[in-house]
Design a protein around this motif. Sequence first.
Motif, PDB file in Angstrom:
ATOM      1  N   THR A   9      24.433  -7.096  93.287  1.00  0.00           N
ATOM      2  CA  THR A   9      22.965  -6.983  93.511  1.00  0.00           C
ATOM      3  C   THR A   9      22.506  -5.389  93.449  1.00  0.00           C
ATOM      4  O   THR A   9      23.216  -4.645  93.387  1.00  0.00           O
ATOM      5  CB  THR A   9      22.726  -7.637  94.889  1.00  0.00           C
ATOM      6  N   SER A  64      15.002  -9.255  84.193  1.00  0.00           N
ATOM      7  CA  SER A  64      14.612  -9.815  83.009  1.00  0.00           C
ATOM      8  C   SER A  64      14.484  -8.618  81.836  1.00  0.00           C
ATOM      9  O   SER A  64      14.517  -7.853  81.974  1.00  0.00           O
ATOM     10  CB  SER A  64      13.146 -10.540  83.046  1.00  0.00           C
ATOM     11  N   GLU A 119      28.415 -12.075  92.377  1.00  0.00           N
ATOM     12  CA  GLU A 119      27.421 -11.247  91.677  1.00  0.00           C
ATOM     13  C   GLU A 119      26.975 -10.135  92.224  1.00  0.00           C
ATOM     14  O   GLU A 119      26.502 -10.047  93.401  1.00  0.00           O
ATOM     15  CB  GLU A 119      26.214 -12.089  91.525  1.00  0.00           C
ATOM     16  N   LYS A 165      18.406  -8.196  94.633  1.00  0.00           N
ATOM     17  CA  LYS A 165      17.974  -8.975  93.634  1.00  0.00           C
ATOM     18  C   LYS A 165      19.508  -9.065  92.776  1.00  0.00           C
ATOM     19  O   LYS A 165      20.006  -7.720  92.397  1.00  0.00           O
ATOM     20  CB  LYS A 165      17.089  -8.694  92.868  1.00  0.00           C
ATOM     21  N   ARG A 175      23.829  -4.969  83.306  1.00  0.00           N
ATOM     22  CA  ARG A 175      23.240  -6.313  83.269  1.00  0.00           C
ATOM     23  C   ARG A 175      23.657  -7.193  82.042  1.00  0.00           C
ATOM     24  O   ARG A 175      23.810  -8.456  82.126  1.00  0.00           O
ATOM     25  CB  ARG A 175      21.603  -6.027  83.332  1.00  0.00           C
ATOM     26  N   SER A 212      22.226  -9.586  87.243  1.00  0.00           N
ATOM     27  CA  SER A 212      22.055 -10.388  85.993  1.00  0.00           C
ATOM     28  C   SER A 212      20.650 -10.917  85.718  1.00  0.00           C
ATOM     29  O   SER A 212      20.635 -11.257  84.808  1.00  0.00           O
ATOM     30  CB  SER A 212      23.134 -11.121  86.011  1.00  0.00           C
ATOM     31  N   GLU A 213      20.101 -11.129  86.855  1.00  0.00           N
ATOM     32  CA  GLU A 213      18.614 -11.935  87.028  1.00  0.00           C
ATOM     33  C   GLU A 213      17.512 -10.888  86.443  1.00  0.00           C
ATOM     34  O   GLU A 213      16.317 -11.588  86.590  1.00  0.00           O
ATOM     35  CB  GLU A 213      18.462 -12.294  88.421  1.00  0.00           C
TER      36      GLU A 213
END
Length: 235
Positions: free
Chosen positions: A113, A129, A111, A123, A98, A126-127
Motif C-alpha cells: 500500500t 488509476s 498487496e 491505498k 504498479r 495496484s489500485e
Amino acid sequence: MLFSLSLAVLLHSAVTSAHTARKPCTCSALLPAGLQVNCSTLNLNELPHLPADTTELYIQDNQLTSVSPGMFDSLVGLKKASLSGNPFHCDCRIQYLRNWLLKNKAIVCEEPTCSSPSFVAQKAVSELSDDFFSSCTPASCSNGISNTLVGVMLCCLIVLLLWSLRLAKISTFTLYIDERQSGFAAESLHSLKPKHRRRMHTDTYTMDLEPPLNMELLPSTGYIAQKHNIKIKDT
C-alpha cells in the motif's frame, strides 16, 4: 584537548558505520530448481541486485519508497513475492511497481500500500488509476525531445551561416558618382577567382577618358577604386 576531539570523531565514525551497515540478503536453494531470496526486515532503502533464478522473493518490512524501473524484469521464474510493510511513496516513480503488480497479482502474497502522499495513503499500489499517472512523462522521452530540438536548431544555424557566406561571395554592388563630379560612374566587378585576381592586379585601372580625369576632384572615389579593384569609365 586535541586527543579528545580526535577520539570523539573516531567514535562517531564507528557508530555511524555500525548504524548504516546492512545485513546481506539470505539466499537458499529450492528444489527442484530455484532460489529463495530473503531481504526482509533489513532496513533497506533500495533493493540490491537480485539473481535471475529467484523463484521466491521476500522484501517486506523495509524502508523502500519505490522500486527502480526494470528491477523485477529479469525474474521470469518468480513464483512468490512479498512486498508489504514498506513506506511506498506513490508518485510518478511508483508507476513501474504498479504496472508490475497488475501483471503479477497471482504471485504477490500481500498487496503493498501507499504510505504517502496523504490523499492516497493506505491505498493499494495496484489500485492507482491511469489518470493518476497522466501527468508523468518518462525522463528519457523528455531528454530525447530536448536533444532533438537542440540538434535541429544547430543544423538551421549552420545552414544559415553557409547561405550567408555564399550570398556574400556572389553578390555585386554598383557605386555611382555624383553628377557634379564630371559625370563619371564607377561600377564594381564580380568577384574573381584567384588566378584572375593576379591578372587584374597589374591592370587595376582601365581608363578611356578624354580629356584626362583630374583625380584631385575625386579623392574618395580614387581611394575606393584602388582598394576594391574597381574600373572607372567615362560615361
